[in-house]
Scaffold this motif. Structure first.
Motif, PDB file in Angstrom:
ATOM      1  N   ILE A 150       0.789  -1.069   0.058  1.00  0.00           N
ATOM      2  CA  ILE A 150      -0.032   0.133  -0.132  1.00  0.00           C
ATOM      3  C   ILE A 150       1.075   1.191   0.022  1.00  0.00           C
ATOM      4  CG2 ILE A 150      -1.615   1.302   1.303  1.00  0.00           C
ATOM      5  CD1 ILE A 150      -2.770  -1.333   2.466  1.00  0.00           C
ATOM      6  N   LYS A 151       0.653   2.199  -0.896  1.00  0.00           N
ATOM      7  CA  LYS A 151       1.227   3.364  -0.829  1.00  0.00           C
ATOM      8  C   LYS A 151       0.586   4.788  -0.677  1.00  0.00           C
ATOM      9  CE  LYS A 151       4.105   5.975  -3.805  1.00  0.00           C
ATOM     10  NZ  LYS A 151       4.686   6.276  -5.259  1.00  0.00           N
ATOM     11  N   LYS A 152       0.779   5.228   0.350  1.00  0.00           N
ATOM     12  CA  LYS A 152      -0.120   6.725   0.541  1.00  0.00           C
ATOM     13  C   LYS A 152       0.394   7.528  -0.364  1.00  0.00           C
ATOM     14  CE  LYS A 152      -1.692   9.294   4.329  1.00  0.00           C
ATOM     15  NZ  LYS A 152      -1.814   9.417   5.801  1.00  0.00           N
ATOM     16  N   LEU A 153      -0.768   8.063  -1.170  1.00  0.00           N
ATOM     17  CA  LEU A 153      -0.237   9.602  -1.990  1.00  0.00           C
ATOM     18  C   LEU A 153      -0.631  10.885  -1.484  1.00  0.00           C
ATOM     19  CD1 LEU A 153      -2.010   7.708  -5.191  1.00  0.00           C
ATOM     20  CD2 LEU A 153       0.462   7.501  -4.600  1.00  0.00           C
ATOM     21  N   ASP A 154      -1.522  10.600  -0.794  1.00  0.00           N
ATOM     22  CA  ASP A 154      -1.869  12.008   0.181  1.00  0.00           C
ATOM     23  C   ASP A 154      -2.890  11.599   1.273  1.00  0.00           C
ATOM     24  OD1 ASP A 154      -4.685  12.034  -0.341  1.00  0.00           O
ATOM     25  OD2 ASP A 154      -4.186  13.251  -2.388  1.00  0.00           O
ATOM     26  N   ALA A 155      -3.402  12.623   2.131  1.00  0.00           N
ATOM     27  CA  ALA A 155      -4.161  12.235   3.386  1.00  0.00           C
ATOM     28  C   ALA A 155      -5.408  11.284   3.145  1.00  0.00           C
ATOM     29  CB  ALA A 155      -4.725  13.428   3.758  1.00  0.00           C
ATOM     30  N   LYS A 156      -5.781  11.261   1.955  1.00  0.00           N
ATOM     31  CA  LYS A 156      -6.910  10.335   1.705  1.00  0.00           C
ATOM     32  C   LYS A 156      -6.728   9.434   0.391  1.00  0.00           C
ATOM     33  CE  LYS A 156      -9.697  12.591   4.498  1.00  0.00           C
ATOM     34  NZ  LYS A 156     -10.476  11.832   5.677  1.00  0.00           N
ATOM     35  N   LYS A 157      -5.682   9.361  -0.408  1.00  0.00           N
ATOM     36  CA  LYS A 157      -5.546   8.655  -1.408  1.00  0.00           C
ATOM     37  C   LYS A 157      -4.392   7.527  -1.301  1.00  0.00           C
ATOM     38  CE  LYS A 157      -8.476  11.075  -4.152  1.00  0.00           C
ATOM     39  NZ  LYS A 157      -9.687  10.724  -4.439  1.00  0.00           N
ATOM     40  N   TYR A 158      -4.569   6.445  -1.770  1.00  0.00           N
ATOM     41  CA  TYR A 158      -3.871   5.192  -1.591  1.00  0.00           C
ATOM     42  C   TYR A 158      -3.563   4.512  -3.065  1.00  0.00           C
ATOM     43  CZ  TYR A 158      -4.303   5.606   3.302  1.00  0.00           C
ATOM     44  OH  TYR A 158      -4.268   6.215   4.726  1.00  0.00           O
ATOM     45  N   LYS A 159      -2.555   3.689  -3.412  1.00  0.00           N
ATOM     46  CA  LYS A 159      -2.548   2.641  -4.344  1.00  0.00           C
ATOM     47  C   LYS A 159      -2.275   1.471  -3.765  1.00  0.00           C
ATOM     48  CE  LYS A 159      -2.408   4.930  -8.362  1.00  0.00           C
ATOM     49  NZ  LYS A 159      -3.476   4.795  -9.152  1.00  0.00           N
ATOM     50  N   VAL A 160      -3.087   0.507  -4.193  1.00  0.00           N
ATOM     51  CA  VAL A 160      -2.970  -0.772  -3.480  1.00  0.00           C
ATOM     52  C   VAL A 160      -2.689  -1.816  -4.535  1.00  0.00           C
ATOM     53  CG1 VAL A 160      -4.280  -2.785  -2.078  1.00  0.00           C
ATOM     54  CG2 VAL A 160      -4.708  -0.228  -1.372  1.00  0.00           C
ATOM     55  N   ILE A 161      -1.659  -2.517  -4.347  1.00  0.00           N
ATOM     56  CA  ILE A 161      -0.955  -3.406  -5.278  1.00  0.00           C
ATOM     57  C   ILE A 161      -1.408  -4.887  -4.526  1.00  0.00           C
ATOM     58  CG2 ILE A 161       0.805  -4.523  -6.539  1.00  0.00           C
ATOM     59  CD1 ILE A 161       1.932  -1.629  -6.678  1.00  0.00           C
ATOM     60  N   GLY A 162      -1.965  -5.759  -5.381  1.00  0.00           N
ATOM     61  CA  GLY A 162      -2.161  -7.051  -4.699  1.00  0.00           C
ATOM     62  C   GLY A 162      -2.369  -7.941  -5.944  1.00  0.00           C
ATOM     63  N   ASP A 163      -2.757  -9.277  -5.219  1.00  0.00           N
ATOM     64  CA  ASP A 163      -3.012 -10.488  -6.245  1.00  0.00           C
ATOM     65  C   ASP A 163      -4.394 -10.683  -6.432  1.00  0.00           C
ATOM     66  OD1 ASP A 163      -0.108 -11.161  -6.942  1.00  0.00           O
ATOM     67  OD2 ASP A 163      -0.212 -12.419  -5.253  1.00  0.00           O
ATOM     68  N   LEU A 164      -4.887 -10.682  -7.656  1.00  0.00           N
ATOM     69  CA  LEU A 164      -6.084 -10.872  -7.865  1.00  0.00           C
ATOM     70  C   LEU A 164      -6.536 -12.288  -8.608  1.00  0.00           C
ATOM     71  CD1 LEU A 164      -9.279  -9.918  -7.984  1.00  0.00           C
ATOM     72  CD2 LEU A 164      -9.037  -9.135 -10.062  1.00  0.00           C
TER      73      LEU A 164
END
Length: 189
Positions: free
Chosen positions: A107-121
């Motif tokens: 999980i990468k936090k971009l700002d106070a409310k926005k994130y990028k989540v990388i995972g296996d689907l």
């Protein structure tokens, strides 16, 4: 010596954070998708039976681990005939591949409310890494049950061809890109 050991344990306890588990509030969550039809319109759908858990020791969820499962047979596009076709071997093959799962890897936090989540689907027996956009709605205390709750919006685009879903169906009929959208609420256990 006992005082020194106690002091060391006390100081360590102050620096160690314990993971919290958050469970999905299914009554206040939905999991949807949309896909183009004949290149001129969009068809929306959802999965009615799904569950998720978040484990995190940080209040901003930057160390969270997210586990998600959806039952393929619960797919709904508000059209019984289409839903039956989607559940069949031409698309999801729900009898053979009963679940769709996702497990976060980072999980990468971009700002106070926005994130990028990388995972296996994992879908249709195929596992691929995907990237999802997450907006953190914040936390609050539920006025009735007094539990701490957290809200998230999740979105992203995947290609059904990456998972072999509807492989014999042209993308001119059913688009290859599928837009995922979920609105979720979790309660701290």
């Amino acid at each position: 010596m006992k005082k020194l050991n106690f002091l060391i344990l006390f100081l360590l306890a102050g620096t160690v954070s314990f993971a919290q588990t958050w469970s999905l509030d299914k009554a206040h969550s939905n999991l949807g998708f949309s896909v183009s039809h004949l290149m001129v319109s969009e068809v929306d759908g959802s999965f009615k039976n799904f569950d998720a858990k978040i484990t995190s020791s940080k209040e901003d969820f930057t160390d969270a681990v997210i586990d998600f499962t959806a039952e393929v047979a619960s797919i709904s596009t508000d059209n019984e005939q289409r839903d039956g076709h989607l559940k069949g071997a031409d698309f999801f093959d729900a009898q053979k591949f009963e679940k769709i799962t996702f497990k976060s890897k980072s999980i990468k936090k971009l700002d106070a409310k926005k994130y990028k989540v990388i995972g296996d689907l994992t879908m249709h027996g195929v596992t691929k890494q995907v990237e999802l956009d997450v907006t953190f709605g914040g936390t609050a205390v539920h006025p009735y049950n007094k539990k701490t709750i957290a809200g998230f919006k999740v979105g992203g685009i995947i290609k059904r061809s990456d998972f072999g879903v509807g492989a014999s169906t042209s993308s001119a009929v059913v688009g290859d890109e599928v837009t995922l959208n979920a609105k979720t609420e979790f309660a701290k256990d």
